[in-house]
Design a protein around this motif. Structure first.
Motif, PDB file in Angstrom:
ATOM      1  N   ALA A 274       0.901  -1.118   0.261  1.00  0.00           N
ATOM      2  CA  ALA A 274      -0.033  -0.093  -0.051  1.00  0.00           C
ATOM      3  C   ALA A 274       0.953   1.365  -0.156  1.00  0.00           C
ATOM      4  O   ALA A 274       0.466   2.487  -0.674  1.00  0.00           O
ATOM      5  CB  ALA A 274      -0.866   0.002   1.291  1.00  0.00           C
ATOM      6  N   GLN A 275       2.099   1.093   0.500  1.00  0.00           N
ATOM      7  CA  GLN A 275       2.764   2.322   0.780  1.00  0.00           C
ATOM      8  C   GLN A 275       3.285   2.634  -0.793  1.00  0.00           C
ATOM      9  O   GLN A 275       3.539   3.715  -1.078  1.00  0.00           O
ATOM     10  CB  GLN A 275       3.981   1.823   1.472  1.00  0.00           C
ATOM     11  CG  GLN A 275       5.246   2.922   1.507  1.00  0.00           C
ATOM     12  CD  GLN A 275       6.314   2.546   2.503  1.00  0.00           C
ATOM     13  OE1 GLN A 275       6.548   2.950   3.591  1.00  0.00           O
ATOM     14  NE2 GLN A 275       7.202   1.567   1.843  1.00  0.00           N
ATOM     15  N   GLY A 276       3.627   1.775  -1.448  1.00  0.00           N
ATOM     16  CA  GLY A 276       4.276   1.944  -2.658  1.00  0.00           C
ATOM     17  C   GLY A 276       3.070   2.439  -3.717  1.00  0.00           C
ATOM     18  O   GLY A 276       3.349   3.466  -4.505  1.00  0.00           O
ATOM     19  N   LEU A 277       2.007   2.008  -3.580  1.00  0.00           N
ATOM     20  CA  LEU A 277       0.959   2.635  -4.435  1.00  0.00           C
ATOM     21  C   LEU A 277       0.659   3.838  -4.010  1.00  0.00           C
ATOM     22  O   LEU A 277       0.168   4.878  -4.857  1.00  0.00           O
ATOM     23  CB  LEU A 277      -0.188   1.497  -4.283  1.00  0.00           C
ATOM     24  CG  LEU A 277      -0.509   0.382  -4.586  1.00  0.00           C
ATOM     25  CD1 LEU A 277      -1.544  -0.554  -4.238  1.00  0.00           C
ATOM     26  CD2 LEU A 277       0.060   0.049  -5.981  1.00  0.00           C
ATOM     27  N   ASP A 278       0.869   4.381  -2.767  1.00  0.00           N
ATOM     28  CA  ASP A 278       0.453   5.671  -2.401  1.00  0.00           C
ATOM     29  C   ASP A 278       1.520   6.713  -2.646  1.00  0.00           C
ATOM     30  O   ASP A 278       1.024   7.875  -3.256  1.00  0.00           O
ATOM     31  CB  ASP A 278       0.287   5.914  -0.786  1.00  0.00           C
ATOM     32  CG  ASP A 278      -0.950   5.304  -0.438  1.00  0.00           C
ATOM     33  OD1 ASP A 278      -1.991   5.090  -1.322  1.00  0.00           O
ATOM     34  OD2 ASP A 278      -1.022   4.902   0.753  1.00  0.00           O
ATOM     35  N   LEU A 279       2.694   6.255  -2.825  1.00  0.00           N
ATOM     36  CA  LEU A 279       3.900   7.151  -3.247  1.00  0.00           C
ATOM     37  C   LEU A 279       4.327   7.324  -4.742  1.00  0.00           C
ATOM     38  O   LEU A 279       5.306   7.834  -5.091  1.00  0.00           O
ATOM     39  CB  LEU A 279       5.185   6.883  -2.232  1.00  0.00           C
ATOM     40  CG  LEU A 279       5.918   5.786  -2.183  1.00  0.00           C
ATOM     41  CD1 LEU A 279       6.797   5.527  -3.522  1.00  0.00           C
ATOM     42  CD2 LEU A 279       7.017   5.453  -0.969  1.00  0.00           C
ATOM     43  N   LEU A 280       3.700   6.628  -5.477  1.00  0.00           N
ATOM     44  CA  LEU A 280       4.127   6.129  -6.860  1.00  0.00           C
ATOM     45  C   LEU A 280       3.168   7.717  -7.538  1.00  0.00           C
ATOM     46  O   LEU A 280       2.085   7.955  -7.220  1.00  0.00           O
ATOM     47  CB  LEU A 280       3.796   5.175  -7.626  1.00  0.00           C
ATOM     48  CG  LEU A 280       4.687   3.968  -7.382  1.00  0.00           C
ATOM     49  CD1 LEU A 280       4.022   2.835  -8.011  1.00  0.00           C
ATOM     50  CD2 LEU A 280       6.009   4.344  -8.437  1.00  0.00           C
ATOM     51  N   ARG A 281       3.871   8.115  -8.625  1.00  0.00           N
ATOM     52  CA  ARG A 281       3.079   9.007  -9.431  1.00  0.00           C
ATOM     53  C   ARG A 281       2.059   8.521 -10.267  1.00  0.00           C
ATOM     54  O   ARG A 281       1.941   7.146 -10.363  1.00  0.00           O
ATOM     55  CB  ARG A 281       4.087  10.030 -10.244  1.00  0.00           C
ATOM     56  CG  ARG A 281       4.842   9.111 -11.437  1.00  0.00           C
ATOM     57  CD  ARG A 281       5.602  10.059 -12.172  1.00  0.00           C
ATOM     58  NE  ARG A 281       6.325   9.306 -13.149  1.00  0.00           N
ATOM     59  CZ  ARG A 281       5.928   8.648 -14.243  1.00  0.00           C
ATOM     60  NH1 ARG A 281       4.757   8.593 -14.567  1.00  0.00           N
ATOM     61  NH2 ARG A 281       6.897   8.057 -15.111  1.00  0.00           N
ATOM     62  N   LYS A 282       1.036   9.061 -10.684  1.00  0.00           N
ATOM     63  CA  LYS A 282       0.351   8.803 -12.130  1.00  0.00           C
ATOM     64  C   LYS A 282       1.345   8.010 -13.148  1.00  0.00           C
ATOM     65  O   LYS A 282       2.351   8.763 -13.524  1.00  0.00           O
ATOM     66  CB  LYS A 282      -0.501   9.798 -12.691  1.00  0.00           C
ATOM     67  CG  LYS A 282      -1.623  10.117 -11.491  1.00  0.00           C
ATOM     68  CD  LYS A 282      -2.632  11.134 -12.055  1.00  0.00           C
ATOM     69  CE  LYS A 282      -3.280  11.745 -11.085  1.00  0.00           C
ATOM     70  NZ  LYS A 282      -4.221  12.824 -11.918  1.00  0.00           N
ATOM     71  N   LEU A 283       0.872   6.807 -13.669  1.00  0.00           N
ATOM     72  CA  LEU A 283       1.801   6.340 -14.589  1.00  0.00           C
ATOM     73  C   LEU A 283       2.969   5.703 -14.130  1.00  0.00           C
ATOM     74  O   LEU A 283       3.815   5.406 -14.913  1.00  0.00           O
ATOM     75  CB  LEU A 283       1.684   7.130 -16.070  1.00  0.00           C
ATOM     76  CG  LEU A 283       0.249   7.744 -16.608  1.00  0.00           C
ATOM     77  CD1 LEU A 283       0.950   8.414 -17.679  1.00  0.00           C
ATOM     78  CD2 LEU A 283      -0.433   6.620 -17.141  1.00  0.00           C
ATOM     79  N   GLY A 284       3.146   5.645 -12.937  1.00  0.00           N
ATOM     80  CA  GLY A 284       4.502   4.974 -12.478  1.00  0.00           C
ATOM     81  C   GLY A 284       4.509   3.640 -12.555  1.00  0.00           C
ATOM     82  O   GLY A 284       3.405   2.991 -12.945  1.00  0.00           O
ATOM     83  N   THR A 285       5.697   3.116 -12.019  1.00  0.00           N
ATOM     84  CA  THR A 285       5.809   1.610 -12.097  1.00  0.00           C
ATOM     85  C   THR A 285       5.925   0.993 -10.853  1.00  0.00           C
ATOM     86  O   THR A 285       7.057   1.265 -10.043  1.00  0.00           O
ATOM     87  CB  THR A 285       6.935   1.430 -12.878  1.00  0.00           C
ATOM     88  OG1 THR A 285       6.684   1.728 -14.560  1.00  0.00           O
ATOM     89  CG2 THR A 285       7.246  -0.101 -13.067  1.00  0.00           C
ATOM     90  N   PHE A 286       5.335  -0.080 -10.414  1.00  0.00           N
ATOM     91  CA  PHE A 286       5.371  -0.821  -9.132  1.00  0.00           C
ATOM     92  C   PHE A 286       5.930  -2.325  -9.592  1.00  0.00           C
ATOM     93  O   PHE A 286       5.490  -2.906 -10.240  1.00  0.00           O
ATOM     94  CB  PHE A 286       4.067  -1.102  -8.602  1.00  0.00           C
ATOM     95  CG  PHE A 286       4.157  -1.584  -7.032  1.00  0.00           C
ATOM     96  CD1 PHE A 286       4.450  -3.055  -7.084  1.00  0.00           C
ATOM     97  CD2 PHE A 286       3.585  -1.043  -5.975  1.00  0.00           C
ATOM     98  CE1 PHE A 286       4.462  -3.577  -5.823  1.00  0.00           C
ATOM     99  CE2 PHE A 286       3.786  -1.478  -4.711  1.00  0.00           C
ATOM    100  CZ  PHE A 286       4.055  -2.666  -4.432  1.00  0.00           C
TER     101      PHE A 286
END
Length: 372
Positions: A274-286
């Motif tokens: 969840a932390q990663g989803l929150d701190l990524l920008r739009k169109l980012g890569t997880f």
């Protein structure tokens, strides 16, 4: 077929060896077993070192990922010897096996964890690391290296590692190659802000691998200041201790409110997703590498409607072994500080327990049979 060296009851290669044997979750035993005799195309390695992976510990504790449940097939097998992060010295094999691998007696080799079938749809398309049968050292199909000797089947993939470096450093080529594969999956660009969650063995490897891509900003997250200092030595520009700082807020502050371009999850803890989803920008890569003990629940609308993220998995270390070994042999990584603890084989239980002890001060724990 000419045999270069054969297994016999000599001081060099005894008839029996010590091996850790899996009897079930929480029940691993050190036993005496025959030393394997290599057949055509096979090699026998004397184990120099075998790393203890977090996945080894999760398997030991009975995680469904390995032992199976109503949703998953079983990967782990009772009666097998664990240990998939290993390097060893070639002590026996026939001429064809040695020539095919460009090896000689006395060479040090590391083996990829997967033992591909070379016949399934994935193998035939070149995606050998996703092999359908998915036999693996230490879990399914083939004994691993928590033993004095390990047999290398003809189908296995091997890589040369210098005999001049410490055994535990040589064995680190397996987790480092896995980390580098996660980095490759992230498709890092020069202007990117990259965040790596977790400064354990995989996270440190991802930081080191991402540093080779030279992104604009490389951020490490962890709960330990000591591990974050290792992350700095591995190549991180910015360190965030998530027990004291809001990682999401800090990353947004550093990126004009947008968020990170790439996030690599290497903690194995559900909260890091969840932390990663929150701190990524739009169109980012997880990029997800971890093996989770528990199920993970997130708001999937973040992935779709909110940000249209690319969410990618990473498994094993395909095509990354040569650069991983080159980086290890270069001396650029603080491997003496990463490979913190080494145990003799008879103390394998202590090694497993230490990996699971967050207060024990370990980073990478290894077993060196010769320490006995």
């Amino acid at each position: 077929m000419e045999v270069i060296s054969t297994v016999s009851p000599t001081p060099e290669i005894p008839a029996t060896m010590r091996a850790v044997v899996v009897h079930g979750p929480g029940d691993y035993r050190l036993e005496e077993r025959p030393v394997p005799q290599p057949g055509p195309g096979e090699l026998l390695l004397r184990v120099d070192a075998v790393g203890v992976c977090a996945s080894d510990l999760k398997c030991y504790h009975g995680a469904a990922k390995f032992w199976g449940d109503e949703h998953r097939p079983a990967w782990a097998q009772a009666g097998i010897t664990p240990g998939h992060e290993f390097a060893g010295t070639v002590v026996a094999g026939d001429t064809a096996a040695l020539e095919r691998r460009g090896a000689a007696l006395g060479d040090r080799l590391a083996c990829e964890q997967i033992v591909p079938c070379w016949e399934c749809r994935y193998c035939l398309r070149g995606n050998y690391w996703m092999c359908g049968p998915h036999d693996m050292f230490g879990f399914k199909g083939f004994d691993g290296a928590m033993a004095d000797y390990v047999l290398v089947p003809e189908r296995a993939l091997t890589h040369h590692v210098s005999g001049d470096i410490a055994p535990q450093h040589a064995a680190f080529s397996e987790p480092l190659s896995c980390s580098m594969h996660a980095v490759e999956r992230g498709r890092i660009q020069l202007d990117d802000t990259v965040v790596v969650a977790g400064a354990g063995p995989i996270g440190l490897g991802a930081i080191a691998g991402a540093r080779q891509k030279n992104p604009f900003r490389l951020i490490a997250l962890d709960m330990s200041d000591d591990k974050l200092e290792l992350a700095r030595k591995a190549g991180a520009d910015i360190l965030i201790n998530i027990t004291r700082e809001d990682a999401v807020a800090r990353v947004r502050e550093l990126t004009d409110g947008y968020g990170a371009d790439v996030y690599i999850e290497a903690t194995g803890h559900p909260s890091a997703v969840a932390q990663g989803l929150d701190l990524l920008r739009k169109l980012g890569t997880f990029v997800e590498y971890s093996v989770f003990k528990d199920d993970v629940t997130v708001d999937w609308s973040i992935i779709s409607d909110d940000k249209e993220l690319d969410v990618l998995g990473a498994h094993l270390g395909p095509h990354c072994w040569r650069p991983a070994i080159k980086l290890i042999e270069s001396g650029a990584l603080p491997l003496d500080e990463i490979c913190t603890h080494q145990f003799p084989l008879e103390r394998f239980q202590e090694a497993l327990d230490l990996v699971g002890d967050s207060s024990g001060g370990s980073v990478k724990v290894s077993i060196l049979p010769s320490l006995g």
